[in-house]
Write a protein that holds these residues in place. Sequence first.
Motif, PDB file in Angstrom:
ATOM      1  N   LEU A  27       0.831  -1.534   0.009  1.00  0.00           N
ATOM      2  CA  LEU A  27      -0.122  -0.011  -0.375  1.00  0.00           C
ATOM      3  C   LEU A  27       0.933   1.355   0.088  1.00  0.00           C
ATOM      4  CD1 LEU A  27      -2.664  -0.824   2.118  1.00  0.00           C
ATOM      5  CD2 LEU A  27      -2.587  -0.513  -0.246  1.00  0.00           C
ATOM      6  N   GLY A  28       2.461   1.083  -0.303  1.00  0.00           N
ATOM      7  CA  GLY A  28       3.299   2.476  -0.480  1.00  0.00           C
ATOM      8  C   GLY A  28       3.254   2.874   1.024  1.00  0.00           C
ATOM      9  N   ILE A  29       2.941   2.337   2.385  1.00  0.00           N
ATOM     10  CA  ILE A  29       3.030   2.817   3.683  1.00  0.00           C
ATOM     11  C   ILE A  29       4.694   2.810   4.100  1.00  0.00           C
ATOM     12  CG2 ILE A  29       2.732   2.919   6.610  1.00  0.00           C
ATOM     13  CD1 ILE A  29      -0.314   1.681   5.231  1.00  0.00           C
ATOM     14  N   PRO A  30       5.271   3.753   4.481  1.00  0.00           N
ATOM     15  CA  PRO A  30       6.888   3.305   4.979  1.00  0.00           C
ATOM     16  C   PRO A  30       6.916   2.221   6.033  1.00  0.00           C
ATOM     17  CG  PRO A  30       6.364   5.669   4.841  1.00  0.00           C
ATOM     18  CD  PRO A  30       4.713   5.043   4.306  1.00  0.00           C
ATOM     19  N   TRP A  31       8.127   0.996   6.045  1.00  0.00           N
ATOM     20  CA  TRP A  31       8.272   0.345   7.243  1.00  0.00           C
ATOM     21  C   TRP A  31       8.286   1.290   8.694  1.00  0.00           C
ATOM     22  CZ3 TRP A  31       7.578  -4.372   8.231  1.00  0.00           C
ATOM     23  CH2 TRP A  31       7.994  -4.411   9.049  1.00  0.00           C
ATOM     24  N   GLU A  32       8.641   2.276   9.010  1.00  0.00           N
ATOM     25  CA  GLU A  32       8.841   2.385  10.400  1.00  0.00           C
ATOM     26  C   GLU A  32       7.358   3.040  10.833  1.00  0.00           C
ATOM     27  OE1 GLU A  32      12.497   3.073   8.275  1.00  0.00           O
ATOM     28  OE2 GLU A  32      10.522   3.871   7.674  1.00  0.00           O
ATOM     29  N   PHE A  33       6.550   3.445  10.238  1.00  0.00           N
ATOM     30  CA  PHE A  33       4.977   3.337  10.426  1.00  0.00           C
ATOM     31  C   PHE A  33       4.344   1.148   9.784  1.00  0.00           C
ATOM     32  CE2 PHE A  33       6.084   7.680   9.785  1.00  0.00           C
ATOM     33  CZ  PHE A  33       5.528   8.301  10.912  1.00  0.00           C
ATOM     34  N   ALA A  34       4.557   1.292   8.639  1.00  0.00           N
ATOM     35  CA  ALA A  34       4.382  -0.066   8.461  1.00  0.00           C
ATOM     36  C   ALA A  34       4.238  -1.355   9.853  1.00  0.00           C
ATOM     37  CB  ALA A  34       3.915  -0.406   7.458  1.00  0.00           C
TER      38      ALA A  34
END
Length: 464
Positions: free
Chosen positions: A99-106
Amino acid sequence: MDYAVLTGIVLVAGVVLALVAQWRDWRPPLIVAVLVGVAVRLLIMYTSAIDSWQPVDFMESFKPAGEAVLRGQDPVLASEGGWHFLPTIPYVYGILLWLGIPWEFAGRLVTVVADIVLIPLVAKLAGGPKASLRALQYALNPLALMIACIHGQVEPVALVFGVAAFVVARGSGPLERPGIVTDVVAKVRAGVAAHGVRSSIPRVIGRGGMLHRALLPGPDDRADLKRGALAGVLMGLALCAKSWPIWLIPGMLLLLPNLRSRVAALFTTGLLPVFFLVTLPIFAGTSLDQIPAVINTIRDIRPIIGEWGWTPWFTGGDWALIPALASLGTNLIYACVIAVILVWRRADPIDMTTAILLIFMVVTPRLGAQYLLWFMPFLIARPTRFAWPAIVGVSIWAGYGYLYMTQFDVNTWWYLHQDWSRASIVLLPVLLLAMPWGRRIATGAPGLAPLAGRSEPARIKSPA
């Protein structure tokens, strides 16, 4: 860690608020507890995600597993053993990355959402008039905030399904109930004394015998089987996240009403992990000849000790690969868990589970800070006299590692680790005292007969 001061202020304020709530007997609406939990988790998740420091395993083990799913590869093998559990959580990681969410948030979103869902589940587990107080106290629990929001460890995911399994297994009815209500050993012994060994065997396992009668359908058989099956599905999902929820299974089974529902629960508990394993070729692109390697990686536990408890005193406070001490500690775990089950067999199954998880922390040879979250929902839902000393103690120990030690370079970190790991031994007697010693026998529940020869049951103290 860049936002250690802000995070520390939030954590300390949360502990103070939780203790004041206990002292003043605050019982806010459940929605208030949930909103408070959401607010503090989103704040700490955001500051942790934009921080220049990120946990090593979060970046080098969890992230590669999610990226492997995104590439259509096996997350266990592609992460080179960094992820050594079933692929269930990496599937979610892969979707969020897609979905394109940056890993640090995902990576943290998975654990934060699970930890938020745990707040009302703790209320449900506690039940009674203080349910919302317990929810607020879990919402402000500093260890849960650090594990879910800073570290991104998946313990909250395993717990959300494990606690949900307990809630479903208990169903409606009294909140306090005994585990084992029949002294099977005494009944078998009496039967042998009355009828002899040869005649007693068919009376136990033969047609019309004790086991056969226990497996006959009851008046609410369909509802009981559904309840057992659903509880098992939830526990199976917990095992798909991590392997440690196996310690929750005895308590879940004892909460179910009869043997048939327990058999159904055991079946569905095992079904989910098998499903995610055999569908690896479909969902993860794993070839059939790679599945044995996946199983071996999941089963492999390196005997690294020296992080917690008694083992750092044998290693100088450093990590060490000492199979003999690891094996000794593992055998201690098995022996102590069996002893706890026997001692708390007539207790409420939630109390028995709390005792199992706490004794694990006391004797285990290897432990990461995230392990300390295992008992939190159960201990907060049904607190003991030493519950808060244990909660505050382990939170201070973990907070020192997360907030203070991360301010330094690698060499200084290892130097500080020597004293930090050895200092954890002072928490072992606190955790031992936090066990529900005063609730070894549940009272006030229907159908519980005390053991013959006991003058009086153990005194019960209110979980309030």
